[in-house]
Design an enzyme around this catalytic site. Structure first.
Site, short mmCIF file in Angstrom:
data_model
loop_
_atom_site.label_atom_id
_atom_site.label_comp_id
_atom_site.label_asym_id
_atom_site.label_seq_id
_atom_site.Cartn_x
_atom_site.Cartn_y
_atom_site.Cartn_z
N LYS A 148 7.72 26.59 42.89
CA LYS A 148 6.94 25.39 42.60
C LYS A 148 7.21 25.04 41.13
O LYS A 148 7.20 25.91 40.25
CB LYS A 148 5.46 25.73 42.80
CG LYS A 148 4.51 24.63 42.45
CD LYS A 148 4.10 23.85 43.68
CE LYS A 148 3.33 22.59 43.27
NZ LYS A 148 3.68 21.43 44.09
N LYS A 183 14.42 28.89 21.12
CA LYS A 183 13.12 28.89 20.46
C LYS A 183 13.27 28.46 19.02
O LYS A 183 14.28 28.79 18.37
CB LYS A 183 12.49 30.29 20.53
CG LYS A 183 12.13 30.68 21.96
CD LYS A 183 11.75 32.12 22.10
CE LYS A 183 11.54 32.43 23.59
NZ LYS A 183 11.52 33.88 23.84
N HIS A 237 16.24 25.24 25.31
CA HIS A 237 16.04 26.67 25.61
C HIS A 237 16.29 27.58 24.41
O HIS A 237 16.42 28.78 24.56
CB HIS A 237 16.86 27.09 26.84
CG HIS A 237 16.52 26.26 28.05
ND1 HIS A 237 15.28 26.31 28.64
CD2 HIS A 237 17.23 25.34 28.75
CE1 HIS A 237 15.24 25.47 29.65
NE2 HIS A 237 16.41 24.87 29.73
N LEU A 281 6.29 23.80 37.62
CA LEU A 281 5.08 23.58 36.81
C LEU A 281 5.40 22.50 35.77
O LEU A 281 6.40 22.60 35.06
CB LEU A 281 4.64 24.89 36.15
CG LEU A 281 4.35 26.06 37.12
CD1 LEU A 281 3.97 27.32 36.34
CD2 LEU A 281 3.24 25.70 38.10
N ASN A 327 12.47 40.46 29.68
CA ASN A 327 13.55 40.79 28.75
C ASN A 327 13.46 42.28 28.41
O ASN A 327 12.39 42.79 28.09
CB ASN A 327 13.42 39.97 27.46
CG ASN A 327 13.45 38.49 27.76
OD1 ASN A 327 14.26 38.03 28.54
ND2 ASN A 327 12.53 37.74 27.18
N LYS A 345 17.01 38.06 38.69
CA LYS A 345 15.69 37.44 38.56
C LYS A 345 14.87 37.52 39.83
O LYS A 345 13.63 37.57 39.78
CB LYS A 345 15.83 35.99 38.09
CG LYS A 345 16.65 35.81 36.79
CD LYS A 345 16.12 36.63 35.62
CE LYS A 345 17.14 36.75 34.51
NZ LYS A 345 16.77 37.72 33.47
N ARG A 383 14.91 43.99 25.95
CA ARG A 383 15.45 44.23 24.60
C ARG A 383 14.35 43.97 23.57
O ARG A 383 13.27 43.48 23.93
CB ARG A 383 16.58 43.24 24.33
CG ARG A 383 16.08 41.79 24.45
CD ARG A 383 17.09 40.74 24.07
NE ARG A 383 16.45 39.43 23.95
CZ ARG A 383 16.23 38.59 24.96
NH1 ARG A 383 16.56 38.92 26.19
NH2 ARG A 383 15.63 37.42 24.75
N ARG A 417 12.28 30.02 12.82
CA ARG A 417 13.71 30.38 12.85
C ARG A 417 14.45 29.37 11.99
O ARG A 417 14.44 28.17 12.27
CB ARG A 417 14.25 30.31 14.28
CG ARG A 417 13.60 31.31 15.21
CD ARG A 417 14.40 31.39 16.50
NE ARG A 417 13.71 32.22 17.47
CZ ARG A 417 14.27 32.70 18.57
NH1 ARG A 417 15.54 32.41 18.84
NH2 ARG A 417 13.58 33.45 19.40
N VAL A 447 14.01 38.38 19.14
CA VAL A 447 14.08 37.74 17.82
C VAL A 447 12.68 37.64 17.21
O VAL A 447 12.48 37.92 16.03
CB VAL A 447 14.70 36.32 17.94
CG1 VAL A 447 14.68 35.61 16.59
CG2 VAL A 447 16.12 36.38 18.50
C1 MV4 Z 1 10.14 26.98 35.07
C2 MV4 Z 1 9.60 25.76 34.58
C3 MV4 Z 1 8.68 25.11 35.38
N1 MV4 Z 1 8.34 25.61 36.57
N2 MV4 Z 1 9.74 27.45 36.26
C4 MV4 Z 1 13.31 27.61 31.58
C5 MV4 Z 1 13.87 28.86 31.02
C6 MV4 Z 1 13.64 29.89 32.05
N3 MV4 Z 1 13.33 31.12 31.39
C7 MV4 Z 1 12.54 29.39 32.89
N4 MV4 Z 1 12.36 28.01 32.54
C8 MV4 Z 1 11.46 27.23 33.16
N5 MV4 Z 1 11.02 27.68 34.36
C9 MV4 Z 1 8.88 26.76 37.00
N6 MV4 Z 1 8.53 27.24 38.20
C10 MV4 Z 1 10.03 25.30 33.33
C11 MV4 Z 1 10.97 26.03 32.62
C12 MV4 Z 1 11.31 25.50 31.32
C13 MV4 Z 1 10.97 26.17 30.15
C14 MV4 Z 1 10.34 27.38 30.16
C15 MV4 Z 1 10.01 28.04 29.00
C16 MV4 Z 1 10.28 27.44 27.79
C17 MV4 Z 1 10.91 26.23 27.72
C18 MV4 Z 1 11.26 25.58 28.90
C19 MV4 Z 1 11.89 24.34 28.83
C20 MV4 Z 1 12.22 23.71 29.99
C21 MV4 Z 1 11.95 24.29 31.23
#
Ligand code: MV4
Length: 450
Positions: free
Chosen positions: A205, A241, A239, A207, A293, A120, A295, A341, A298
């Site tokens: 940071k 969907k 996590h 969000l 990603n 990553k 690939r 889904r 879904v």
């Molecule tokens: C974050 C975030 C807030 N701020 N990054 C969770 C899965 C991974 N792919 C990245 N994720 C997150 N990264 C920063 N800087 C919040 C999440 C996150 C999230 C992101 C996408 C969809 C659902 C989520 C649920 C919780 C946290």
């Protein structure tokens, strides 16, 4: 008739995505080989395929993840190519390499690109270099707690410590303030080592209430790169969907064009091949890249419904060295699509509910698509993930898609197991969802209330 790009494709997957790949192959005049575990002998993907090979015992580690068994199956059936689908070995760089070394085409990007995006930190550095906006944070890996503390203070709390080997929500720790950063750093680091065998972590940071919006791209080996717009995947639980839609209710056409063009430019620069998705967090009108990603996903059907592009067909074409069927100016976005889904799970506790399907009646009619391997009398094995069907609807407007979704959910009969259909029914009556007003935390609150 267009020339056939491959004679035979081995589908290294199961369930609805194996069917989806089979369908694309048949429409291209390509023969298919299904593989299956001993638990999947009666599965629809096996029944539909032209040939099938049993590759092992029920646990995926002894069948669908067994690279030697898959390569043997491809050899004895004389397949030209292997499509990995999603999950399983789809983002395993070593598998992609082995497939190629054994003389088969891998229907996906190069091992180098899979490896690059699997790390990553490298993925983020690469996108930043290619002018894709990324979440503000550390420049690469953070080596020690003192550096973590200094960087966090500089960027301002809250911050998130993420594992470079993670992704999809695994190996993340939030630090709300200076008192939490040292513990967050060392916990993230030791969990990363234990889970991914790689203790590299980075800091971003945090969000607070973003949406999760992703951009679909396709690339060929002749410099052809197109984007197929966005999907909003904010509705997740732990996590996973639950429902996806395209286009995102949060974007206008200008914002979509601008991010799409930027992403397509970066992917062209990379020399990437095949289908891919760039995941962004979107907050206050700004996009922040988090992961890519490598690939087919879904939720690819919502993009297919609004663009008319057969994403799996394009994956197969470009893996054979053909050009993409479309240039960017031939892509337009029509109407709105929503995917539910449907899992064999309790809609309340989300406990898995495998077992025998009794009556089965999928919905149909204008603007309704069901991607599923279910049939009456099928026994859902307990060994694999609980996704049993994807219900996708399309309408001229989001409201029309929603009306159609309510109607289709009402029509759908799946007896014998519990499913998440009632959750989707509740969701599409909810005013926040109906208004498109949700972020990544919204669904967890919604299911918490039930
Ligand atoms: C974050 C975030 C807030 N701020 N990054 C969770 C899965 C991974 N792919 C990245 N994720 C997150 N990264 C920063 N800087 C919040 C999440 C996150 C999230 C992101 C996408 C969809 C659902 C989520 C649920 C919780 C946290």
């Amino acid at each position: 008739m267009e020339p056939r790009v491959f004679d035979k494709v081995l589908i290294a997957n199961r369930g609805e995505i194996a069917l989806r790949i089979h369908r694309a192959c048949k429409e291209m005049g390509i023969s298919t080989v299904a593989v299956h575990s001993t638990a999947d002998s009666d599965a629809m993907h096996v029944r539909l395929a032209d040939e099938s090979v049993c590759i092992g015992e029920p646990p995926a580690s002894e069948s669908y993840l067994n690279m030697a068994a898959l390569l043997t199956a491809a050899t004895i059936t004389d397949a030209d190519a292997i499509h990995p689908g999603y999950g399983l070995l789809s983002e395993n760089a070593d598998f992609s390499e082995m497939v190629t070394e054994h003389g088969f085409a891998f229907i996906g990007p190069s091992a180098d690109h899979i490896r690059m995006m699997g790390d990553k930190i490298t993925a983020k550095d690469t996108m930043k270099r290619l002018h894709v906006p990324v979440v503000p944070g550390s420049d690469g890996a953070v080596e020690d707690a003192a550096t973590a503390r200094r960087l966090a203070a500089e960027m301002g709390y809250p911050v998130l410590v993420k594992a470079s080997g993670g992704g999809g929500g695994r190996g993340m720790k939030v630090a709300q303030d200076d008192s939490e950063i040292v513990a967050a750093f060392s916990t993230a680091r030791s969990e990363a080592l234990a889970c991914f065998g790689n203790d590299e972590v980075y800091i971003e940071k945090y969000l607070g209430r973003p949406r999760h919006i992703e951009i679909q791209i396709l690339a060929d080996s002749h410099g052809g790169v197109i984007h197929l717009g966005d999907r909003d995947c904010s509705l997740q639980r732990r996590h996973q969907k639950v429902l996806e839609e395209a286009p995102s209710p949060a974007l206008n056409a200008d914002a979509r064009e601008e991010i799409g063009a930027r992403v397509a430019g970066a992917i062209r620069e990379l020399g990437y091949l095949g289908a891919g998705t760039l995941e962004f967090l979107y907050e206050d009108g700004e996009f922040y890249f988090i992961e890519m990603n490598t690939r087919v996903q879904v939720e690819h059907p919502v993009t297919e419904m609004i663009t008319g592009v057969d994403i799996v067909r394009e994956q197969i074409r470009v893996a054979a060295g053909a050009e993409l069927t479309y240039s960017q100016d031939e892509i337009s976005f029509t109407g709105h699509a929503i995917e539910c889904r449907i899992n064999a799970e309790s809609p309340v506790t989300f406990a898995p509910s495998p077992g025998r399907i009794g009556d089965y009646h999928p919905p149909g009619g204008l603007g309704v698509r069901v991607d599923s391997g279910m049939y009456s009398g099928y026994v859902i094995p307990p060994y694999y993930d609980s996704l049993i069907s994807k219900l996708i609807v399309h309408g001229k407007t989001r409201n029309e898609a929603l009306m159609r979704l309510r109607r289709a959910l009402q029509e759908y009969v799946i007896e014998g197991v519990e499913t998440t259909i009632p959750l989707h029914q509740a969701l599409c009556e909810n005013p926040d969802f109906v208004n498109g007003e949700y972020d990544i935390h919204w669904l967890e609150k919604f299911v918490g209330l039930d």
